[in-house]
Design a protein around this motif. Sequence first.
Motif, PDB file in Angstrom:
ATOM      1  N   CYS A 207     -11.983  -4.854 -10.748  1.00 52.53           N
ATOM      2  CA  CYS A 207     -11.106  -4.064 -11.188  1.00 52.53           C
ATOM      3  C   CYS A 207      -9.868  -4.440 -10.452  1.00 52.53           C
ATOM      4  O   CYS A 207      -8.439  -4.776 -11.007  1.00 52.53           O
ATOM      5  CB  CYS A 207     -10.916  -2.352 -11.347  1.00 52.53           C
ATOM      6  N   ALA A 208      -9.558  -4.880  -9.120  1.00 51.71           N
ATOM      7  CA  ALA A 208      -8.885  -5.684  -8.179  1.00 51.71           C
ATOM      8  C   ALA A 208      -8.693  -7.046  -8.010  1.00 51.71           C
ATOM      9  O   ALA A 208      -7.123  -6.924  -7.992  1.00 51.71           O
ATOM     10  CB  ALA A 208      -9.954  -5.717  -6.387  1.00 51.71           C
TER      11      ALA A 208
ATOM     12  N   PHE B 195      -1.346 -10.039  -9.118  1.00 52.79           N
ATOM     13  CA  PHE B 195       0.160 -10.307  -9.021  1.00 52.79           C
ATOM     14  C   PHE B 195       0.752 -11.164  -7.587  1.00 52.79           C
ATOM     15  O   PHE B 195      -0.514 -11.573  -7.070  1.00 52.79           O
ATOM     16  CB  PHE B 195       0.692  -8.814  -8.619  1.00 52.79           C
ATOM     17  N   THR B 196       1.738 -11.668  -8.021  1.00 52.41           N
ATOM     18  CA  THR B 196       2.340 -13.189  -7.266  1.00 52.41           C
ATOM     19  C   THR B 196       2.931 -11.751  -6.119  1.00 52.41           C
ATOM     20  O   THR B 196       2.848 -10.350  -6.011  1.00 52.41           O
ATOM     21  CB  THR B 196       3.606 -13.406  -8.080  1.00 52.41           C
TER      22      THR B 196
ATOM     23  N   ASP C  78      -0.702  -6.761 -17.662  1.00 56.22           N
ATOM     24  CA  ASP C  78      -0.530  -5.198 -18.209  1.00 56.22           C
ATOM     25  C   ASP C  78      -0.914  -3.861 -17.013  1.00 56.22           C
ATOM     26  O   ASP C  78       0.201  -2.695 -17.408  1.00 56.22           O
ATOM     27  CB  ASP C  78      -1.850  -5.131 -19.383  1.00 56.22           C
ATOM     28  N   LEU C  79      -1.456  -4.380 -16.144  1.00 54.58           N
ATOM     29  CA  LEU C  79      -1.622  -3.572 -15.221  1.00 54.58           C
ATOM     30  C   LEU C  79      -0.283  -2.930 -14.165  1.00 54.58           C
ATOM     31  O   LEU C  79       0.379  -2.655 -13.809  1.00 54.58           O
ATOM     32  CB  LEU C  79      -2.506  -3.915 -14.046  1.00 54.58           C
TER      33      LEU C  79
ATOM     34  N   LEU D 230       1.957  -0.074 -13.508  1.00 57.08           N
ATOM     35  CA  LEU D 230       2.570   0.117 -11.759  1.00 57.08           C
ATOM     36  C   LEU D 230       3.900  -0.302 -11.528  1.00 57.08           C
ATOM     37  O   LEU D 230       4.437   0.799 -10.524  1.00 57.08           O
ATOM     38  CB  LEU D 230       1.547  -0.710 -10.897  1.00 57.08           C
ATOM     39  N   VAL D 231       4.382  -0.978 -11.828  1.00 55.67           N
ATOM     40  CA  VAL D 231       5.844  -1.427 -11.815  1.00 55.67           C
ATOM     41  C   VAL D 231       6.865   0.555 -12.768  1.00 55.67           C
ATOM     42  O   VAL D 231       7.209   0.866 -12.017  1.00 55.67           O
ATOM     43  CB  VAL D 231       6.943  -1.807 -12.234  1.00 55.67           C
ATOM     44  N   ALA D 232       6.020   0.390 -13.891  1.00 58.40           N
ATOM     45  CA  ALA D 232       6.794   2.299 -14.251  1.00 58.40           C
ATOM     46  C   ALA D 232       6.466   3.107 -13.173  1.00 58.40           C
ATOM     47  O   ALA D 232       7.493   4.357 -12.670  1.00 58.40           O
ATOM     48  CB  ALA D 232       6.026   1.896 -15.373  1.00 58.40           C
TER      49      ALA D 232
END
Length: 421
Positions: A16-17, A23-24, A113-114, A118-120
């Motif tokens: 999951c991690a 992510f960048t 997708d994740l 997380l941004v939202a």
Amino acid sequence: MRVLIVDNSTETQALCAKRIEGFTKGDKEMLDLKVRLVNDREFVDRLSEADVVIFGSGISDQAISLARQIRTEAAWIQIVMFVTDKEYGGGAFRSAHSVGVRKVFPESAGSLDLLQELVAIHADFRKDGRTYEGRIVVVLHAKGGVGGTSVTAALGEACSAANRRTMLWDLDVETKDLSRALAASGPEAKIISGWVNGSRDINRETFRDALIPIVGDVSVLTPPAGFAESMDLVCHADGMEISQRIIELSRVLFDVVIVDTAGRMGPAVGGLLRVADLVIMVTDDSELGLTAVDLLLTSVKPLLGGSDRLRFIINPSSDEPVNFKQISTELDNVHQLSEAAWSLPVIPFDPKAAEWPGTGSTLYSSGSKELRNVIADIARKLGLVEQLGVKGVGISYDEDASSARGWLQRLFRRRSESEMR
Ligand SMILES: Nc1ncnc2c1ncn2[C@@H]1O[C@H](COP(=O)(O)OP(=O)(O)OP(=O)(O)O)[C@@H](O)[C@H]1O
Ligand SMILES: [Mg+2]
């Protein structure tokens, strides 16, 4: 944002991690992510350390009862849940949403997708004031010499007096007035050149290295060292991306960011106007100054999407009385400005304070008590420091000039001592 990944084995937690590892660096920094991995038996003890809980697909049905537990014990936590591709469907959605899970993903969902979710969540936290972010103030002026740099420095000192972590960003790439006035110079500018010419990454580490601490909680970000990079930063379309990164990083590291644009428009400043919390237009009360404001407003208003974020500061060039009503009415008639645009007081003309650059003071502490109080009032009305009456923070109205002074003086003294040696 603190993320707790919950699954029943270290392997599934790591799986999951991995999505977050994808992510960048920029995205991780922007979200200010702190990730912890925990198993389903220990997770309750860790709830107080989380803003978001992600359930991995390994715990399957159990995730629903754990989510219910979160709802009762820590209702503010946002929950994201992964289920196996086989389970992913209407049944899983219904049971997850009935216990307040925000989003269900299939195991096959990827990093992006994740990230989107997380941004939202981060944007929602910002709206609710849960994620702390610095306030961005962009200072514009239509005609030269009306006090844009003086106002930037003075607000910086007022913020410093209230212990606000403050960054003053000098975008006057030609004459570097703000940096020179505050004696901020050094090899740091080469790092900024590196961001622009592509020889250096812009990330949290290089950003910290590029800042010049002035005193206490205040730092200056100077223009780049080279002229070509300076021009590219403010005039080239690529400069927009760099200035957006600077804003993202500075929002996380500072309470207040004040940008002295030196009145120069271009892609970078255009981008800054879009994201700024507030835009200050400094003007004098002369015919030439006000007609220049009129012209500039025509191009700035569409970028601001109206005038709600706009504030005028009238900084007269003499001690003749200012006809505030006439100025506001004339500009309102043409540009239909908001009432808030005129909520800031006129800055008193103070010939003594005019000598501030290079002295170790700013307009805030080098002039009359009236001038200092007006600057403090502006800082409060812009929301840069707490309102008067909030205990422990804020600038005291009755502060004695001699104690207000000395913000930079200590620094100047230190520098001149070391020069003498
Ligand atoms: N309220 C004031 N009373 C007296 N002098 C002032 C006041 N505000 C600014 N000044 C002086 O006016 C001069 C011009 O100010 P400043 O450099 O801040 O203007 P600017 O708008 O940044 O100019 P530029 O167009 O060069 O960027 C400075 O010498 C400054 O000390
Ligand atoms: Mg200036």
